[in-house]
Scaffold this active site. Structure first.
Site, PDB file in Angstrom:
ATOM      1  N   PRO A 215       8.391   1.046  -1.566  1.00 37.07           N
ATOM      2  CA  PRO A 215       7.277   0.701  -0.680  1.00 37.07           C
ATOM      3  C   PRO A 215       6.108   0.108  -1.450  1.00 37.07           C
ATOM      4  O   PRO A 215       5.789   0.540  -2.567  1.00 37.07           O
ATOM      5  CB  PRO A 215       6.910   2.036  -0.050  1.00 37.07           C
ATOM      6  CG  PRO A 215       8.201   2.790  -0.039  1.00 37.07           C
ATOM      7  CD  PRO A 215       8.899   2.405  -1.314  1.00 37.07           C
ATOM      8  N   CYS A 216       5.461  -0.870  -0.831  1.00 34.91           N
ATOM      9  CA  CYS A 216       4.510  -1.713  -1.548  1.00 34.91           C
ATOM     10  C   CYS A 216       3.067  -1.489  -1.122  1.00 34.91           C
ATOM     11  O   CYS A 216       2.194  -2.274  -1.460  1.00 34.91           O
ATOM     12  CB  CYS A 216       4.873  -3.177  -1.322  1.00 34.91           C
ATOM     13  SG  CYS A 216       4.988  -3.617   0.434  1.00 34.91           S
ATOM     14  N   THR A 217       2.787  -0.431  -0.389  1.00 35.76           N
ATOM     15  CA  THR A 217       1.452  -0.228   0.190  1.00 35.76           C
ATOM     16  C   THR A 217       0.313  -0.394  -0.812  1.00 35.76           C
ATOM     17  O   THR A 217      -0.678  -1.062  -0.517  1.00 35.76           O
ATOM     18  CB  THR A 217       1.364   1.168   0.837  1.00 35.76           C
ATOM     19  OG1 THR A 217       2.475   1.348   1.702  1.00 35.76           O
ATOM     20  CG2 THR A 217       0.075   1.321   1.610  1.00 35.76           C
TER      21      THR A 217
ATOM     22  N   PHE B 255      -0.085  -2.170  -3.361  1.00 32.50           N
ATOM     23  CA  PHE B 255      -0.257  -3.470  -3.983  1.00 32.50           C
ATOM     24  C   PHE B 255      -0.279  -4.609  -2.979  1.00 32.50           C
ATOM     25  O   PHE B 255      -0.464  -5.758  -3.349  1.00 32.50           O
ATOM     26  CB  PHE B 255       0.869  -3.700  -4.996  1.00 32.50           C
ATOM     27  CG  PHE B 255       1.129  -2.496  -5.848  1.00 32.50           C
ATOM     28  CD1 PHE B 255       0.176  -2.063  -6.757  1.00 32.50           C
ATOM     29  CD2 PHE B 255       2.292  -1.764  -5.713  1.00 32.50           C
ATOM     30  CE1 PHE B 255       0.398  -0.932  -7.530  1.00 32.50           C
ATOM     31  CE2 PHE B 255       2.523  -0.641  -6.478  1.00 32.50           C
ATOM     32  CZ  PHE B 255       1.566  -0.219  -7.398  1.00 32.50           C
TER      33      PHE B 255
END
EC number: 2.1.1.37
Length: 365
Positions: free
Chosen positions: A86-88, A90
C-alpha cells in the site's frame, strides 16, 4: 506453452499484477490479501491457487506459511515474488497531511514486510510495484526509498527501478507507477531491462513512449462495452449540475474567470485537477482512483460515473473477470490494481525470448 514457474503474491488486491504474471507464463500459487472482498475476487478468478488466499494482514503471516500455502517444501524456493505494498504515505494525494509528509504513516512499514518475505523466501526473481511518488526527493519518500533499495541489496538481489506510464504500454489510462525488477545474485540470472514502450503520446505537457504509435484512447477501449446503468452513477449534490456543460477532457477550470466563463463558479486552481474531470474519448483516461470523492473524476463523457464494466476496460481486465463486493469495494479494488496488460509486459521482461512478450490486444473481450 511452457510455464516459467511458481509465483507467490503479497498485497495481492484483486489480482491485476497476478493476472499479468499468469499471462506471462507463471502460476500464482499463493496470495496474501487482508481485504475480504479482494481475497474473494482472487479466489473467483485464479485457478492455480494451491490454497485459499491468506486473508490476514501480512504482519501476522510468516514466510513459511506463505510457502506452505503455495505447496512448496521447506527446501524449495518460489520462482517469482510479486506485490505492491500500500502506497498511502507516498501518494501525492496524501501529501497535504503533515503526518504523512513527515513519514509517520504506519503503513510505510509494509515495504519492510515485502523485503522480509523476499529475504526469507529467496525467490529467483521479484517485481515490486508502488506509486512513483516514492522516488520523490522529500522527507517522506527519500529515506523510505533508500531504505527499500538497501534492504533489497542486503537480501541478496540485484535490482533496477523505473517509473512506467501504463498508457505507453497499450493501457487506455495514464497511470505512472514505479516498478522494481530484481534477480537473486546467486542464481546468476541476467538482470532484466524494463519493457520497451509500445505506444506514446502526450502526458503532463510532454511526449512519452513511442509517439509514432498513439496511445489507446478511452473511446477505443469503451467501444462496444456492454454495461447496464448503475443506481449511483448520476452525479448530484452541490456541483453535479455543472458537469454536463464541461467539455470532454476538461474539468472544473472550465468554470473559472481565467477561462472566460460568464458565471465563474471556482477560483483558479482552487481544487484538485481531477475535480469534475471528464473523460475525453480521444485520449487515454486519466488515472482512476480507488476512493474518489463525490466530484472526483474521471467521469464519463455522458455526464455520469463510470460503470464497472467500463472501469475493467480502462484497466485492461478481461470482460469476464468477476469482482466481489459492493460498488465502492469494487471501485477500490480496481483503482488499486496494476493494469494486467502492463503487468504482463513487466513480468515478461524476465523472459525476453518468450513469444508471450509480444505485444497483445488491449483486452480479451
Amino acid at each position: 506453452m511452457a510455464m516459467h514457474g511458481v509465483a507467490i503474491s503479497l498485497f495481492a488486491g484483486a489480482g491485476g499484477l497476478d493476472e499479468g504474471a499468469e499471462q506471462a507464463g507463471y502460476q500464482v500459487r499463493a496470495a496474501v490479501e487482508w481485504d475480504r472482498d479482494a481475497a474473494a475476487t482472487m479466489e473467483k478468478n485464479f485457478d492455480h491457487l494451491h490454497s485459499p488466499v491468506i486473508n490476514r494482514s501480512i504482519v501476522e503471516v510468516t514466510t513459511e506459511e506463505i510457502l506452505t500455502a503455495a505447496g512448496l517444501a521447506a527446501s524449495e524456493r518460489p520462482d517469482l515474488l510479486i506485490g505492491g505494498p500500500p502506497c498511502t504515505p507516498f501518494s501525492k494525494s496524501g501529501f497535504w497531511l503533515e503526518w504523512k509528509r513527515q513519514g509517520l504513516d504506519p503503513t510505510a512499514s509494509l515495504l519492510q514486510e515485502y523485503t522480509r518475505v523476499l529475504r526469507e523466501a529467496q525467490p529467483d526473481r521479484f517485481v515490486l510495484e508502488n506509486v512513483y511518488a516514492l522516488t520523490y526527493n522529500n522527507t517522506a519518500s527519500r529515506p523510505a526509498y533508500e531504505r527499500l533499495l538497501r534492504e533489497i541489496d542486503e537480501a541478496g538481489y540485484d535490482a533496477v527501478p523505473k517509473v512506467l506510464n501504463a498508457a505507453d504500454y497499450g493501457v487506455p489510462q495514464s497511470r505512472p507507477r514505479l516498478f522494481i525488477l530484481g534477480v537473486r545474485r546467486k542464481s546468476k540470472l541476467p538482470l532484466p531491462e524494463h519493457p520497451a514502450a509500445t505506444h506514446g503520446g502526450q502526458w503532463e505537457r510532454r511526449a512519452t513512449g513511442v509517439v509514432a504509435r498513439p496511445h489507446v484512447t478511452a473511446g477505443e477501449a469503451l467501444l462496444g462495452v456492454i454495461s447496464e446503468p448503475e443506481p449511483s452513477e448520476q452525479v448530484g449534490g452541490k456541483y453535479g449540475h455543472l458537469l454536463p456543460d464541461i467539455p470532454p477532457g476538461d474539468n472544473y477550470l472550465f468554470y473559472t474567470e481565467q477561462r472566460g466563463h460568464p458565471n465563474p463558479q471556482f477560483r483558479w486552481r482552487s481544487k484538485y485537477w481531477s475535480f469534475l474531470l471528464k473523460l475525453s474519448p480521444d485520449r487515454p483516461s486519466p488515472t482512476v482512483q480507488a476512493q474518489p470523492g463525490p466530484y472526483i473524476g474521471p467521469f464519463h463523457w455522458e455526464n455520469r460515473r463510470l460503470r464497472v464494466n467500463e472501469l475493467k476496460r480502462l484497466f485492461t481486465f478481461r470482460d469476464n473477470f468477476e469482482f466481489v463486493g459492493s460498488r465502492s469495494s469494487v471501485q477500490a479494488q480496481i483503482g488499486n490494481c496494476v493494469p494486467p496488460r502492463l503487468a504482463r509486459q513487466v513480468v515478461a521482461a524476465f523472459h525476453p525470448d518468450d513469444p508471450r512478450n509480444d505485444d497483445a490486444p488491449v483486452a480479451e473481450h
